[in-house]
Motif scaffolding. Structure first.
Motif, PDB file in Angstrom:
ATOM      1  N   GLY A  25      -7.841  -4.004   5.909  1.00 37.06           N
ATOM      2  CA  GLY A  25      -7.793  -4.225   4.463  1.00 37.06           C
ATOM      3  C   GLY A  25      -8.341  -3.040   3.694  1.00 37.06           C
ATOM      4  N   LEU A  26      -9.431  -2.454   4.208  1.00 38.81           N
ATOM      5  CA  LEU A  26     -10.007  -1.277   3.558  1.00 38.81           C
ATOM      6  C   LEU A  26      -9.034  -0.103   3.633  1.00 38.81           C
ATOM      7  CD1 LEU A  26     -12.250   0.321   2.208  1.00 38.81           C
ATOM      8  CD2 LEU A  26     -13.336   0.607   4.455  1.00 38.81           C
ATOM      9  N   ALA A  27      -8.401   0.046   4.804  1.00 43.52           N
ATOM     10  CA  ALA A  27      -7.436   1.138   4.973  1.00 43.52           C
ATOM     11  C   ALA A  27      -6.291   1.003   3.975  1.00 43.52           C
ATOM     12  CB  ALA A  27      -6.902   1.149   6.401  1.00 43.52           C
ATOM     13  N   GLU A  28      -5.792  -0.197   3.804  1.00 47.01           N
ATOM     14  CA  GLU A  28      -4.680  -0.416   2.879  1.00 47.01           C
ATOM     15  C   GLU A  28      -5.116  -0.197   1.425  1.00 47.01           C
ATOM     16  OE1 GLU A  28      -3.320  -4.333   3.760  1.00 47.01           O
ATOM     17  OE2 GLU A  28      -2.391  -3.758   5.687  1.00 47.01           O
ATOM     18  N   ALA A  29      -6.322  -0.685   1.095  1.00 44.91           N
ATOM     19  CA  ALA A  29      -6.812  -0.538  -0.276  1.00 44.91           C
ATOM     20  C   ALA A  29      -7.062   0.926  -0.626  1.00 44.91           C
ATOM     21  CB  ALA A  29      -8.102  -1.341  -0.462  1.00 44.91           C
ATOM     22  N   ALA A  30      -7.470   1.703   0.370  1.00 46.59           N
ATOM     23  CA  ALA A  30      -7.781   3.115   0.135  1.00 46.59           C
ATOM     24  C   ALA A  30      -6.575   4.022   0.333  1.00 46.59           C
ATOM     25  CB  ALA A  30      -8.906   3.554   1.070  1.00 46.59           C
ATOM     26  N   GLY A  31      -5.495   3.475   0.899  1.00 47.56           N
ATOM     27  CA  GLY A  31      -4.331   4.307   1.170  1.00 47.56           C
ATOM     28  C   GLY A  31      -4.573   5.278   2.314  1.00 47.56           C
ATOM     29  N   LEU A  32      -5.382   4.848   3.292  1.00 51.99           N
ATOM     30  CA  LEU A  32      -5.712   5.674   4.448  1.00 51.99           C
ATOM     31  C   LEU A  32      -5.260   4.968   5.719  1.00 51.99           C
ATOM     32  CD1 LEU A  32      -9.347   6.649   3.382  1.00 51.99           C
ATOM     33  CD2 LEU A  32      -7.333   8.117   3.248  1.00 51.99           C
ATOM     34  N   SER A  33      -5.264   5.666   6.824  1.00 56.12           N
ATOM     35  CA  SER A  33      -4.874   5.040   8.085  1.00 56.12           C
ATOM     36  C   SER A  33      -6.014   4.203   8.638  1.00 56.12           C
ATOM     37  CB  SER A  33      -4.479   6.104   9.115  1.00 56.12           C
ATOM     38  OG  SER A  33      -5.614   6.856   9.514  1.00 56.12           O
ATOM     39  N   LEU A  34      -5.657   3.189   9.420  1.00 51.79           N
ATOM     40  CA  LEU A  34      -6.669   2.357  10.063  1.00 51.79           C
ATOM     41  C   LEU A  34      -7.522   3.208  10.991  1.00 51.79           C
ATOM     42  CD1 LEU A  34      -7.971  -0.337  10.850  1.00 51.79           C
ATOM     43  CD2 LEU A  34      -6.090  -0.691  12.480  1.00 51.79           C
ATOM     44  N   ALA A  35      -6.888   4.149  11.681  1.00 52.72           N
ATOM     45  CA  ALA A  35      -7.626   5.006  12.611  1.00 52.72           C
ATOM     46  C   ALA A  35      -8.700   5.811  11.889  1.00 52.72           C
ATOM     47  CB  ALA A  35      -6.664   5.939  13.338  1.00 52.72           C
ATOM     48  N   ALA A  56     -14.471   5.367  -1.649  1.00 53.88           N
ATOM     49  CA  ALA A  56     -15.385   4.927  -2.697  1.00 53.88           C
ATOM     50  C   ALA A  56     -14.659   4.046  -3.710  1.00 53.88           C
ATOM     51  CB  ALA A  56     -16.009   6.136  -3.387  1.00 53.88           C
ATOM     52  N   HIS A  57     -13.444   4.443  -4.077  1.00 51.38           N
ATOM     53  CA  HIS A  57     -12.681   3.651  -5.052  1.00 51.38           C
ATOM     54  C   HIS A  57     -12.343   2.273  -4.473  1.00 51.38           C
ATOM     55  CE1 HIS A  57      -9.941   2.672  -8.264  1.00 51.38           C
ATOM     56  NE2 HIS A  57      -8.955   2.506  -7.410  1.00 51.38           N
ATOM     57  N   ALA A  58     -11.919   2.229  -3.212  1.00 49.98           N
ATOM     58  CA  ALA A  58     -11.557   0.954  -2.592  1.00 49.98           C
ATOM     59  C   ALA A  58     -12.764   0.036  -2.431  1.00 49.98           C
ATOM     60  CB  ALA A  58     -10.912   1.209  -1.232  1.00 49.98           C
TER      61      ALA A  58
END
Length: 403
Positions: A25-35, A56-58
């Motif tokens: 969920g954090l990865a999706e909210a931040a637009g980053l990869s799960l890895a 920080a934004h997420a």
């Protein structure tokens, strides 16, 4: 809970994420990869400034909280908290017309001088003085503006808009983006009311910075680019205020593009900024904003650092013009530039020079450093060479740099 500064960056991220938000969920909210999120929480590898901004934004926090420079819930000094409360009351109260009791507001000249002092305090990192001067201008200025007409009304409108802008800049620096946006809303209404396109353009530059700190990088670029197109001057006949505003907007776009790792766009925007600065011929200040040849060179160093062009950044920093910075360069601008240089020095293996630069900045502006992301990034990189040296620097400047 352990002292926030004693935790690792990974543990802070995990703590801020809590049990309600998964790593996915954090990865999706931040637009980053799960890895990347998994590695971050395990303290494996280094996070780029862009990734830190997105996390920080997420997590609805500020980069300085992730790096341990501030505790959650804006763990700032009592004086800063009081100053921001005063500023918030003035921003909202003045916009809502709550200036009852101000029977004899200061003159327009006095308010203009107080506005200038608020900007001076901002560039000196004196939050208490900024809040006091800005609050005076906003409350008394709105009371006078309500009954003014003609040339006085236009002048007052510009003074008020510029003061709302310094309030927005201060708020954004502390991660108070909602307050910054409220101040900018009032500022833009006033700038439009008095018909000042240059001031309107500079307000968009501040809005671009708010989006940048909120990790809304495409919006940061778009806002700056759109405003630049609206005020784009003729390089042969454009006014100096137009050149200053246009150049500053091109810098805003270049900075945001560099955080997106879009080197081509950043270079294009930076080229336009250099052209505007060359046309000006010297650094100038308008509505609290400085721009010119030295300002562009200093910003270019930070842009190339963000793009990981460290050799190019150090070459620019070694230019004769940058060896002795002008006295007109503000403390904030000077120290931000030096942090960029220190990061480039770290990347080039010049660890002793980087440490000396970091100490120089920390001693010059200790309170400002607490709210910046780069000191923690630099400290972590220096710790790979000598943890003891970094702990010594932390004690010397009074800012936790590593867990």
């Amino acid at each position: 809970m352990s002292n926030w500064a004693d935790l690792t960056n990974g543990k802070r991220i995990k703590c801020l994420r809590g049990s309600d938000l998964t790593q996915q969920g954090l990865a999706e909210a931040a637009g980053l990869s799960l890895a990347l999120v998994q590695k971050a929480e395990q303290d494996r590898g280094e996070l780029s400034i862009g990734s830190l901004l997105k996390l920080a934004h997420a997590l609805n926090t500020d980069v300085s909280v992730i790096l341990g420079q501030q505790a959650p819930r804006r763990g700032m000094a009592q004086g800063d908290r009081a100053a921001l409360r005063q500023l918030s009351d003035a921003v909202h109260g003045s916009a809502l017309g709550e200036w009852d009791g101000i029977d004899e507001p200061s003159s327009t000249d006095e308010l203009s001088e107080a506005r200038d002092r608020a900007w001076d305090a901002y560039w000196a990192s004196d939050t208490a003085a900024l809040s006091a001067y800005a609050s005076k201008v906003l409350m008394e200025g709105q009371a006078r503006y309500a009954g003014s007409t003609g040339a006085e009304r236009e002048r007052l409108g510009a003074v008020l808009a510029s003061t709302y802008r310094v309030a927005a800049s201060c708020s954004n620096g502390f991660g108070r983006r909602d307050l910054a946006l409220s101040a900018l809303t009032s500022a833009k209404w006033l700038a439009n009311d008095v018909g000042d396109p240059v001031l309107t353009a500079l307000l968009e530059s501040t809005l671009s910075w708010v989006h940048l700190r909120g990790a809304k990088l495409p919006r940061a670029v778009a806002v700056a680019e759109r405003a630049a197109l609206a005020i784009e001057p003729s390089f042969s006949s454009g006014s100096r205020p137009q050149l200053l505003a246009y150049g500053r907007l091109m810098i805003s776009a270049a900075v945001a593009a560099s955080r997106r790792e879009d080197e081509s766009a950043a270079d294009d925007y930076l080229s336009q900024a250099h052209a505007a600065a060359a046309r000006l011929g010297r650094d100038e200040k308008l509505y609290g904003t400085s721009f010119g040849p030295t300002a562009v060179k200093a910003e270019a160093v930070g842009i190339h650092v963000a793009l990981k062009n460290y050799g190019r950044a150090l070459k620019l920093a070694g230019h004769p013009d940058m060896k002795k910075l002008p006295q007109t360069m503000s403390k904030v601008a000077r120290n931000r530039y030096k942090l960029d240089v220190a990061l480039a020095q770290c990347a080039a293996g010049l660890h002793d020079k980087a440490a000396d630069t970091l100490i120089e900045v920390g001693l010059d502006a200790p309170e400002w450093v607490r709210h910046q992301a780069l000191p923690g990034v630099i400290g972590k990189r220096l710790a790979k060479v000598s943890t003891a040296r970094v702990r010594h620097i932390s004690e010397l400047i009074g800012v936790p740099l590593i867990a």
